[in-house]
Design a protein around this motif. Structure first.
Motif, PDB file in Angstrom:
ATOM      1  N   VAL A 236     -82.615 -24.518   0.117  1.00  0.00           N
ATOM      2  CA  VAL A 236     -82.844 -25.965   0.026  1.00  0.00           C
ATOM      3  C   VAL A 236     -83.759 -26.289  -1.161  1.00  0.00           C
ATOM      4  CG1 VAL A 236     -83.855 -27.945   1.259  1.00  0.00           C
ATOM      5  CG2 VAL A 236     -82.306 -26.386   2.446  1.00  0.00           C
ATOM      6  N   ASP A 237     -84.656 -25.369  -1.514  1.00  0.00           N
ATOM      7  CA  ASP A 237     -85.466 -25.560  -2.732  1.00  0.00           C
ATOM      8  C   ASP A 237     -84.600 -25.505  -3.991  1.00  0.00           C
ATOM      9  OD1 ASP A 237     -87.917 -25.907  -1.587  1.00  0.00           O
ATOM     10  OD2 ASP A 237     -88.506 -23.786  -1.687  1.00  0.00           O
TER      11      ASP A 237
ATOM     12  N   ASP B 162     -81.466 -32.510  -0.474  1.00  0.00           N
ATOM     13  CA  ASP B 162     -82.453 -33.408   0.151  1.00  0.00           C
ATOM     14  C   ASP B 162     -81.762 -34.714   0.546  1.00  0.00           C
ATOM     15  OD1 ASP B 162     -84.184 -31.410  -0.430  1.00  0.00           O
ATOM     16  OD2 ASP B 162     -85.640 -32.670  -1.494  1.00  0.00           O
ATOM     17  N   GLY B 163     -81.914 -35.109   1.807  1.00  0.00           N
ATOM     18  CA  GLY B 163     -81.344 -36.373   2.283  1.00  0.00           C
ATOM     19  C   GLY B 163     -79.835 -36.344   2.457  1.00  0.00           C
ATOM     20  N   TRP B 164     -79.205 -35.165   2.383  1.00  0.00           N
ATOM     21  CA  TRP B 164     -77.731 -35.066   2.388  1.00  0.00           C
ATOM     22  C   TRP B 164     -77.126 -35.147   3.793  1.00  0.00           C
ATOM     23  CZ3 TRP B 164     -74.300 -31.365   4.421  1.00  0.00           C
ATOM     24  CH2 TRP B 164     -72.985 -31.424   3.945  1.00  0.00           C
ATOM     25  N   ALA B 165     -77.818 -34.617   4.795  1.00  0.00           N
ATOM     26  CA  ALA B 165     -77.155 -34.313   6.077  1.00  0.00           C
ATOM     27  C   ALA B 165     -77.170 -35.479   7.068  1.00  0.00           C
ATOM     28  CB  ALA B 165     -77.817 -33.099   6.725  1.00  0.00           C
ATOM     29  N   SER B 166     -76.048 -35.594   7.802  1.00  0.00           N
ATOM     30  CA  SER B 166     -76.017 -36.513   8.953  1.00  0.00           C
ATOM     31  C   SER B 166     -76.138 -35.723  10.250  1.00  0.00           C
ATOM     32  CB  SER B 166     -74.722 -37.323   8.958  1.00  0.00           C
ATOM     33  OG  SER B 166     -73.608 -36.457   9.104  1.00  0.00           O
TER      34      SER B 166
ATOM     35  N   GLU C 268     -66.728 -38.358   9.009  1.00  0.00           N
ATOM     36  CA  GLU C 268     -67.739 -38.938   8.111  1.00  0.00           C
ATOM     37  C   GLU C 268     -68.971 -38.044   7.989  1.00  0.00           C
ATOM     38  OE1 GLU C 268     -66.902 -41.746   6.554  1.00  0.00           O
ATOM     39  OE2 GLU C 268     -65.056 -41.437   7.700  1.00  0.00           O
ATOM     40  N   ASP C 269     -69.072 -37.063   8.880  1.00  0.00           N
ATOM     41  CA  ASP C 269     -70.311 -36.275   8.928  1.00  0.00           C
ATOM     42  C   ASP C 269     -70.508 -35.374   7.718  1.00  0.00           C
ATOM     43  OD1 ASP C 269     -72.105 -36.647  11.154  1.00  0.00           O
ATOM     44  OD2 ASP C 269     -70.458 -36.060  12.477  1.00  0.00           O
ATOM     45  N   HIS C 270     -71.764 -35.234   7.357  1.00  0.00           N
ATOM     46  CA  HIS C 270     -72.221 -34.174   6.454  1.00  0.00           C
ATOM     47  C   HIS C 270     -72.984 -33.202   7.337  1.00  0.00           C
ATOM     48  CE1 HIS C 270     -72.147 -36.474   2.366  1.00  0.00           C
ATOM     49  NE2 HIS C 270     -70.964 -36.383   2.943  1.00  0.00           N
ATOM     50  N   PHE C 271     -72.350 -32.044   7.578  1.00  0.00           N
ATOM     51  CA  PHE C 271     -72.790 -31.126   8.635  1.00  0.00           C
ATOM     52  C   PHE C 271     -73.470 -29.924   7.981  1.00  0.00           C
ATOM     53  CE2 PHE C 271     -72.003 -27.696  11.631  1.00  0.00           C
ATOM     54  CZ  PHE C 271     -72.115 -28.280  12.880  1.00  0.00           C
ATOM     55  N   PHE C 272     -74.749 -29.714   8.278  1.00  0.00           N
ATOM     56  CA  PHE C 272     -75.493 -28.608   7.647  1.00  0.00           C
ATOM     57  C   PHE C 272     -75.938 -27.639   8.729  1.00  0.00           C
ATOM     58  CE2 PHE C 272     -78.571 -26.199   5.428  1.00  0.00           C
ATOM     59  CZ  PHE C 272     -78.452 -26.429   4.067  1.00  0.00           C
TER      60      PHE C 272
ATOM     61  N   ARG D 226     -86.305 -32.450   5.490  1.00  0.00           N
ATOM     62  CA  ARG D 226     -85.925 -32.651   4.083  1.00  0.00           C
ATOM     63  C   ARG D 226     -84.432 -32.900   3.947  1.00  0.00           C
ATOM     64  NH1 ARG D 226     -87.936 -28.173  -0.158  1.00  0.00           N
ATOM     65  NH2 ARG D 226     -86.434 -29.159  -1.552  1.00  0.00           N
ATOM     66  N   LEU D 227     -83.639 -32.176   4.755  1.00  0.00           N
ATOM     67  CA  LEU D 227     -82.180 -32.292   4.668  1.00  0.00           C
ATOM     68  C   LEU D 227     -81.671 -33.619   5.222  1.00  0.00           C
ATOM     69  CD1 LEU D 227     -81.247 -28.724   5.971  1.00  0.00           C
ATOM     70  CD2 LEU D 227     -80.788 -29.626   3.675  1.00  0.00           C
ATOM     71  N   ALA D 228     -82.436 -34.197   6.164  1.00  0.00           N
ATOM     72  CA  ALA D 228     -81.943 -35.360   6.917  1.00  0.00           C
ATOM     73  C   ALA D 228     -81.736 -36.579   6.027  1.00  0.00           C
ATOM     74  CB  ALA D 228     -82.927 -35.693   8.038  1.00  0.00           C
ATOM     75  N   GLY D 229     -80.570 -37.204   6.207  1.00  0.00           N
ATOM     76  CA  GLY D 229     -80.315 -38.494   5.559  1.00  0.00           C
ATOM     77  C   GLY D 229     -80.996 -39.605   6.361  1.00  0.00           C
TER      78      GLY D 229
END
Ligand code: SAM
Length: 337
Positions: free
Chosen positions: A245-246, A251-255, A184-188, A274-277
């Motif tokens: 990321v700009d 934005d808000g994508w990562a778990s 289920e992870d969105h891994f950045f 910024r990336l954090a869900g």
């Protein structure tokens, strides 16, 4: 060869199993080309110790230990030739020396090539890791190729150590982090290198994004995604992660966000937030004085998260000693909106 030779032992990585499981284990390891033919299998205290060539490639579920194993007759190690033991590690067919004295390094390289080690290239560290790309200079002392295939916990990485950062010593740490990943992870991975976090995370089913400003690292990351059959789940971007990321829409994508740039990760925390869900774990690497190895990182993360997130430190983990009184550490920190 004399009996003396045959009685020589060395501490080498072995899979330890109850004696009755010995043959099945040996066969399973042989199938993966992991049995170390240079050392004998031994029995002690009812357990069988099977020497392995690459402990990090041993499948999960096997107990890997260091065991004094007899060197097989006819195998010659560099120390047999030199009369002293050089410091080295192996990355595929490259032998990496860590010798300060050039004469010792030269002698060690000759001995490695003369020995039974399966070496095609011998290099010595010629600088610390440096600059933004964290690539080291190398003295190539034998052979000429600095590209190798490294195996780690069932993944295969093509890497050129003259072009990209890579450290086989961090295998256990990467395994600890990737063990927390699920499908289920969105891994950045903000500083992905050739993909040693991204590829195994993708193998666990996660959707993965890796960024690196070194074009060679991104090239190898894509190649390694193909090699390991996970290209459909891996997106690689080249550039400064702040600019990526700009530019892109994450934005808000990562778990889960990995930040393995230990000397300056704090400068990238704004981007990580910024990336954090709504629910996201940061794996934040740092190098700090042993008196307070976790405090500065924790403080910086709390400041970056501000009022937007609850911050819970899930793990404070010492990865390794970095220098006298300095530790390389990892904070696993959950941000919950
Ligand atoms: N995660 C990889 C590993 O464990 O092997 C690589 C870690 S290495 C310490 C840090 C990586 O970050 C290098 O490959 C370097 O090129 C990259 N890097 C440094 N600054 C960066 C930035 N501002 N944006 C993206 N990548 C960066």
């Amino acid at each position: 060869m004399s009996d003396d030779r045959d009685r020589r032992t060395e501490p080498v990585p072995c899979v330890a199993v109850p004696r009755e499981d010995g043959e099945a284990t040996r066969a399973a390891l042989a199938e993966r080309d992991l049995v170390d033919g240079d050392h004998r299998i031994t029995v002690a205290d009812g357990r069988l110790y099977v020497p392995v060539t690459d402990p990090t490639a041993v499948p999960d579920g096997f107990d890997v230990v260091t065991h004094e194993s007899p060197v097989r007759e006819g195998q010659t190690l560099p120390e047999d030739i030199l009369g002293w033991a050089p410091t080295y590690e192996r990355l595929g067919r490259i032998v990496i020396l860590d010798e300060d004295d050039p004469e010792r390094a030269r002698a060690a390289a000759d001995a490695v090539m003369e020995s039974s080690l399966p070496a095609e290239t011998v290099v010595n560290r010629a600088s610390k890791v440096k600059g933004e790309t964290r690539v080291r200079d190398w003295d190539v002392l034998a052979g000429d190729g600095t590209e190798a295939v490294h195996r780690e916990y069932g993944c295969e990485f093509l890497v050129d150590i003259a072009e990209v950062y890579f450290s086989p010593r961090l295998a256990t740490e990467r395994h600890r982090v990737v063990g927390q990943v699920d499908a289920e992870d969105h891994f950045f991975d903000m500083f992905a290198g050739v993909g040693p976090f991204v590829i195994p995370a993708a193998k666990r089913g996660a959707r993965c994004v890796g960024v690196d400003l070194n074009p060679a690292a991104v090239r190898y990351l894509r190649e390694n995604a193909e090699r390991n059959g996970v290209a459909d789940r891996v997106t690689a971007h080249e550039g400064d992660v702040r600019a990526v990321v700009d530019r892109e829409d994450y934005d808000g994508w990562a778990s889960r966000v990995v930040m393995n740039l230990p000397h300056s990760a704090d400068e990238f925390l704004e981007t990580a937030v910024r990336l954090a869900g709504d629910d996201c774990v940061l794996h934040y690497y740092d190098i700090q004085h042993e008196d307070d190895p976790f405090g500065p990182g924790e403080g910086a993360i709390r400041e970056a998260a501000g009022d937007a997130y609850d911050v819970t430190v899930e793990t404070r983990h010492e990865v390794r000693s970095y220098a006298p009184h300095e530790l390389n550490v990892c904070l696993d920190v959950r941000l919950t909106r």
